[in-house]
Design an enzyme around this catalytic site. Sequence first.
Site, PDB file in Angstrom:
ATOM      1  N   ARG A 222       0.499  -1.225   0.125  1.00 43.30           N
ATOM      2  CA  ARG A 222       0.442   0.096   0.305  1.00 43.30           C
ATOM      3  C   ARG A 222       0.725   1.536  -0.047  1.00 43.30           C
ATOM      4  NH1 ARG A 222      -3.554  -4.239   2.094  1.00 43.30           N
ATOM      5  NH2 ARG A 222      -1.725  -4.447   3.234  1.00 43.30           N
ATOM      6  N   THR A 223       2.046   1.717   0.864  1.00 43.76           N
ATOM      7  CA  THR A 223       2.589   2.749   1.596  1.00 43.76           C
ATOM      8  C   THR A 223       3.224   2.882  -0.026  1.00 43.76           C
ATOM      9  OG1 THR A 223       2.202   2.239   3.504  1.00 43.76           O
ATOM     10  CG2 THR A 223       4.297   3.938   2.592  1.00 43.76           C
TER      11      THR A 223
ATOM     12  N   HIS B 199       4.689   6.310  11.826  1.00 42.99           N
ATOM     13  CA  HIS B 199       4.929   6.106  10.302  1.00 42.99           C
ATOM     14  C   HIS B 199       4.050   7.497  10.239  1.00 42.99           C
ATOM     15  CE1 HIS B 199       3.091   4.116   6.488  1.00 42.99           C
ATOM     16  NE2 HIS B 199       2.508   3.934   7.159  1.00 42.99           N
TER      17      HIS B 199
ATOM     18  N   LYS C   1      24.235  -6.166  -1.022  1.00 48.23           N
ATOM     19  CA  LYS C   1      25.547  -6.401  -1.234  1.00 48.23           C
ATOM     20  C   LYS C   1      26.493  -5.206   0.715  1.00 48.23           C
ATOM     21  CE  LYS C   1      26.190  -6.069  -6.146  1.00 48.23           C
ATOM     22  NZ  LYS C   1      26.559  -5.371  -6.853  1.00 48.23           N
TER      23      LYS C   1
ATOM     24  N   ARG D 211      11.839   3.916   3.814  1.00 44.15           N
ATOM     25  CA  ARG D 211      10.947   3.204   4.805  1.00 44.15           C
ATOM     26  C   ARG D 211      11.824   2.419   4.972  1.00 44.15           C
ATOM     27  NH1 ARG D 211       5.814  -1.278   4.797  1.00 44.15           N
ATOM     28  NH2 ARG D 211       4.332   1.402   5.876  1.00 44.15           N
TER      29      ARG D 211
HETATM   30  C1  NCD Z   1       1.926  -0.254   8.267  1.00 43.59           C
HETATM   31  C2  NCD Z   1       2.494  -1.121   8.311  1.00 43.59           C
HETATM   32  O1  NCD Z   1       3.695  -1.387   7.632  1.00 43.59           O
HETATM   33  O2  NCD Z   1       3.705  -0.194   9.398  1.00 43.59           O
HETATM   34  N1  NCD Z   1       0.892  -0.729   7.009  1.00 43.59           N
HETATM   35  C3  NCD Z   1       0.918  -0.562   6.051  1.00 43.59           C
HETATM   36  O3  NCD Z   1       1.787   1.044   6.282  1.00 43.59           O
HETATM   37  N2  NCD Z   1      -0.416   0.392   5.932  1.00 43.59           N
HETATM   38  C4  NCD Z   1       1.110  -1.062   9.266  1.00 43.59           C
HETATM   39  C5  NCD Z   1       1.309  -3.333   9.264  1.00 43.59           C
HETATM   40  O4  NCD Z   1       2.021  -3.622   9.115  1.00 43.59           O
HETATM   41  O5  NCD Z   1       0.297  -3.879   9.959  1.00 43.59           O
END
Ligand code: NCD
Length: 342
Positions: A55-56, A135, A83, A105
């Site tokens: 999703r993100t 987040h 590496k 991320r």
């Molecule tokens: C979350 C995350 O990655 O922190 N999901 C997300 O970003 N949609 C929550 C999760 O992984 O459960």
Amino acid sequence: MKRHLTSAGELSRDDAVLILDTAEEMARLADRPVKKLPTLRGRTIVNLFFEDSTRTRISFEAASKRLSADVINFSAKGSSVSKGESLKDTALTLEAMGADAVVIRHGESGAPHRLATSGWIGGSVVNAGDGTHEHPTQALLDAFTMRRRLVGSGAEGRDLSGRRVTVVGDILHSRVARSNVHLLSTLGAQVTLVAPPTLVPVGVESWPCEVSYALDPVLDTSDAVMMLRVQRERMRDAFFPTEREYARRYGLDGERMARMPEHAVVMHPGPMNRGMEITAEVADSPRCTAVEQVTNGVSIRMAVLYLLLGGASPAVATGGAPAPATPANPATPATPATEEND
Ligand code: NCD
């Protein structure tokens, strides 16, 4: 707005409301035949993902493309990171390529902050989830979804004062919970965390929220109930006896949902463990906003990128004509587009 977005806790109420209001403008674009704005034409946004994401990552990519930016997707798998290349060397490479923003991320809490404060890169840093820490864009899209559902249309300029939000599940490993607690309290909501004692983080007393070890007593006073995934990949120990026991005490099923007030919504950031923290009946019910949250995520990320990179002129130009591309001017306060210039 500051140059970076690394933590929801750092956002002032005014900045948070500005992002939500700008996202409303962006959401209206989605109803137009041409969904694209030229606002970030010629700018380069790098998606730097060291952890898995569906999703993100897609959401940031869609948001960048709708603003006409060039997008480079960089995933750690298959790159020199596997590496052993360090975050610093990766950052210097991105800088050499002229990245205007890096969306990162990372499995380590604090990696986006390190990138933002190191001087390795000159552009903006956006935290797309770091370890168990924060987040922020997830919390913003959650707040946007709540404002639309619980405050209603014409909510621009408003916060979530007096709304009661219950966040249930694996709080210990959840960056979503941490960001939500801080942002929701900045926006005036009252937050209650519900989890087994083993999944409540040390130091939670200093967070601006209540804690309950039982779900049932808080259901009938909640305006939104946010279910969290049990994050097995981050668990080294047994935090609860069995999955069945966890689901029985902390899972949301149809019977529990029926005890929530009629207007209350069920939320989930995804990915969902159906049958564990949420039953399929609840996940698929019209009261569950999980899919809406994904849609809203694109509008929120468009708003964030626009405000960080080019927020000196209205996002959506007068009379439906596209706004001109603007030079980066993060120091200039943004003027959100208004109803008149929509
Ligand atoms: C979350 C995350 O990655 O922190 N999901 C997300 O970003 N949609 C929550 C999760 O992984 O459960």
